[in-house]
Design a protein around this motif. Sequence first.
Motif, PDB file in Angstrom:
ATOM      1  N   LEU A  70     114.929  -9.579  15.267  1.00  0.00           N
ATOM      2  CA  LEU A  70     114.654 -11.007  15.366  1.00  0.00           C
ATOM      3  C   LEU A  70     113.612 -11.237  16.458  1.00  0.00           C
ATOM      4  CD1 LEU A  70     115.924 -13.557  13.948  1.00  0.00           C
ATOM      5  CD2 LEU A  70     117.167 -13.912  16.093  1.00  0.00           C
ATOM      6  N   THR A  71     112.621 -12.066  16.189  1.00  0.00           N
ATOM      7  CA  THR A  71     111.535 -12.290  17.136  1.00  0.00           C
ATOM      8  C   THR A  71     111.583 -13.690  17.745  1.00  0.00           C
ATOM      9  OG1 THR A  71     109.966 -13.188  15.517  1.00  0.00           O
ATOM     10  CG2 THR A  71     110.082 -10.771  15.746  1.00  0.00           C
ATOM     11  N   GLY A  72     110.793 -13.870  18.802  1.00  0.00           N
ATOM     12  CA  GLY A  72     110.683 -15.181  19.421  1.00  0.00           C
ATOM     13  C   GLY A  72     110.138 -16.211  18.454  1.00  0.00           C
ATOM     14  N   MET A  73     109.214 -15.817  17.580  1.00  0.00           N
ATOM     15  CA  MET A  73     108.673 -16.751  16.592  1.00  0.00           C
ATOM     16  C   MET A  73     109.706 -17.104  15.537  1.00  0.00           C
ATOM     17  SD  MET A  73     105.797 -17.830  17.514  1.00  0.00           S
ATOM     18  CE  MET A  73     105.322 -18.686  16.006  1.00  0.00           C
ATOM     19  N   ASP A  74     110.562 -16.137  15.153  1.00  0.00           N
ATOM     20  CA  ASP A  74     111.666 -16.455  14.239  1.00  0.00           C
ATOM     21  C   ASP A  74     112.519 -17.573  14.826  1.00  0.00           C
ATOM     22  OD1 ASP A  74     110.947 -14.436  12.440  1.00  0.00           O
ATOM     23  OD2 ASP A  74     112.270 -12.958  13.370  1.00  0.00           O
ATOM     24  N   VAL A  75     112.794 -17.449  16.117  1.00  0.00           N
ATOM     25  CA  VAL A  75     113.624 -18.441  16.811  1.00  0.00           C
ATOM     26  C   VAL A  75     112.903 -19.774  16.896  1.00  0.00           C
ATOM     27  CG1 VAL A  75     114.645 -19.045  19.051  1.00  0.00           C
ATOM     28  CG2 VAL A  75     114.932 -16.739  18.132  1.00  0.00           C
ATOM     29  N   TYR A  76     111.702 -19.767  17.436  1.00  0.00           N
ATOM     30  CA  TYR A  76     110.972 -21.015  17.679  1.00  0.00           C
ATOM     31  C   TYR A  76     110.680 -21.778  16.389  1.00  0.00           C
ATOM     32  CZ  TYR A  76     107.405 -24.320  19.127  1.00  0.00           C
ATOM     33  OH  TYR A  76     106.697 -25.474  19.338  1.00  0.00           O
ATOM     34  N   GLU A  77     110.314 -21.065  15.329  1.00  0.00           N
ATOM     35  CA  GLU A  77     109.989 -21.716  14.061  1.00  0.00           C
ATOM     36  C   GLU A  77     111.231 -22.103  13.261  1.00  0.00           C
ATOM     37  OE1 GLU A  77     107.098 -22.703  13.042  1.00  0.00           O
ATOM     38  OE2 GLU A  77     105.922 -21.836  14.681  1.00  0.00           O
ATOM     39  N   GLY A  78     112.410 -21.682  13.718  1.00  0.00           N
ATOM     40  CA  GLY A  78     113.641 -22.010  12.996  1.00  0.00           C
ATOM     41  C   GLY A  78     113.720 -21.331  11.644  1.00  0.00           C
ATOM     42  N   ARG A  79     113.362 -20.056  11.596  1.00  0.00           N
ATOM     43  CA  ARG A  79     113.280 -19.356  10.320  1.00  0.00           C
ATOM     44  C   ARG A  79     114.655 -19.053   9.726  1.00  0.00           C
ATOM     45  NH1 ARG A  79     108.281 -15.612  12.374  1.00  0.00           N
ATOM     46  NH2 ARG A  79     106.639 -17.133  11.886  1.00  0.00           N
ATOM     47  N   LYS A  80     114.705 -19.073   8.400  1.00  0.00           N
ATOM     48  CA  LYS A  80     115.937 -18.834   7.666  1.00  0.00           C
ATOM     49  C   LYS A  80     115.840 -17.505   6.917  1.00  0.00           C
ATOM     50  CE  LYS A  80     117.156 -23.096   8.827  1.00  0.00           C
ATOM     51  NZ  LYS A  80     116.012 -23.489   9.677  1.00  0.00           N
ATOM     52  N   PHE A  81     117.008 -16.845   6.751  1.00  0.00           N
ATOM     53  CA  PHE A  81     117.066 -15.541   6.096  1.00  0.00           C
ATOM     54  C   PHE A  81     118.202 -15.533   5.080  1.00  0.00           C
ATOM     55  CE2 PHE A  81     115.242 -14.891  10.287  1.00  0.00           C
ATOM     56  CZ  PHE A  81     114.144 -14.070  10.031  1.00  0.00           C
TER      57      PHE A  81
END
Length: 500
Positions: free
Chosen positions: A335-346
């Motif tokens: 999991l990356t900082g951009m995954d967190v910041y962008e609110g990404r879903k999986f």
Amino acid sequence: MKQIYDVIVVGGGPAGIMAAMASGKLGADTLLIEKNGFLGGAATASVLGPISPFHYKDEQVINGIPQDFMDRMVKEAGSTGHMKTLDPYGSGDSLGFYDREKYKYVAVEMLKEFGVDILYHSMIDSVDCDNFKLTGLTTVSKGGDRLHFSAHVIVDATGDGDIAVRCGENYCIGDPVEHKFSPSSAMFEMANVDTEKVFRYIQENQEDFEFLSDIVPMREFDDRLKQHYFVGQGFKKLVKKAVEAGDLEFGRDSVIVLNGIHPNTMHFNATRICGLDATDVVKRTESEIDGRRQINSVSEFMIKYVPGFENAFVSVTNAEIGVRETRHIEGMHTLTGMDVYEGRKFEDVVSRGYFPIDLHNPDGKEGYGNGGVWKVPKDTYDIPYRCLIPKHIDGLILSGRCISGTSEAHGSYRTQGGIMGIGQASGVAAAVCAKNHVQPREQEVKEIQEELIRLGASVYRDEEKAKAEKARARKIAQEYIKEHEGNLITLPEILKEYED
């Protein structure tokens, strides 16, 4: 005590407690191994302050067994439940104040109700890992007694990823370039504090604080815990004066205070221990000594300089430093900082994250914007099941802050609410894998998601429920602001946001 279990959880902190509860509740034969003679990990041994939010902008993101635990704590007169911060900057959307002794008690009672065995005073001596497959481990006591256990799945909730490392899994300490990591802190509390006098000082010196907020009750709780709750980080003028006079030496340039769970007490997350790797026992020893010195300096400063602390004394100190960051174990997905910041879903979501990326300055005393980071995600984000599965090791599931993520992502999911959700997910996954006699990497995630939902976990957003939660929180906040008009520390521009 048996020698063969379906699931063994190593580490009795918030993640390990939730993992063992979830595994036990699903019917798996479960053992929880803990190095101390009590449960709670950092939440109790390191004297953490309130449980970090379960919420993102008033939507409850963490639910299921973690919320059952909070409800039980409230019932046992050990918690306020989640309270709303009028200004979430620096603290998050809510804070759950709790009594650490009740925490230890309630955790054990609930685990026993779920049929979980507990083994205290035990460290891991060795692991049975051949051809990248973990099948068991041996514990060792202070006196040298060794006990061997086998399990279909072992959950690594040690915080530092100790089991994964013993098995030979890859890891990174801190960020991947300079290997810098968020500093540790020695936490403590002071009693016999005139908290209303402290509140008035903050109210009259708002410009001297980096952040400050009134904290609003959201439910009924025991009368013994009722008081005026607030948080503030600052006292910068007094800190500067004391440092120049040689009366204060610590790792920050400001002091954060907030209530303890009991009236006339204040909690301090006000020290900073930089650059010392907590997985190195010599460095960790240095950290403990430095932390103790900082506690003494800060507490004496508060008594000498800060109104309301004239008759106060140190009532509680940590048994071990609070460690924010060490190893990030390599998993099937990082999991990356951009995954967190962008609110990404999986698609393989097993828990949800929500807390701001909170990186404490690894090099100096300055706070957010000057070496530290406070960055609110655009939306909640998903934590994939793959982040809980080591890249190369079978028979093992990662839990808590050692899951596979970058330092930036870890800055969000590492808080107590977040790792409770991860803990619940790891425990459910372990129990499902044991029931199906499959390795964690081979298990279909859909069955894990179904079991999580059955336990009440918020695997996916319920739009109607979230809308109702936000409306309720806003209404309660508005009523609190009206009732306490003229007696608030929250900045006027923040209060204006609650006007219709």
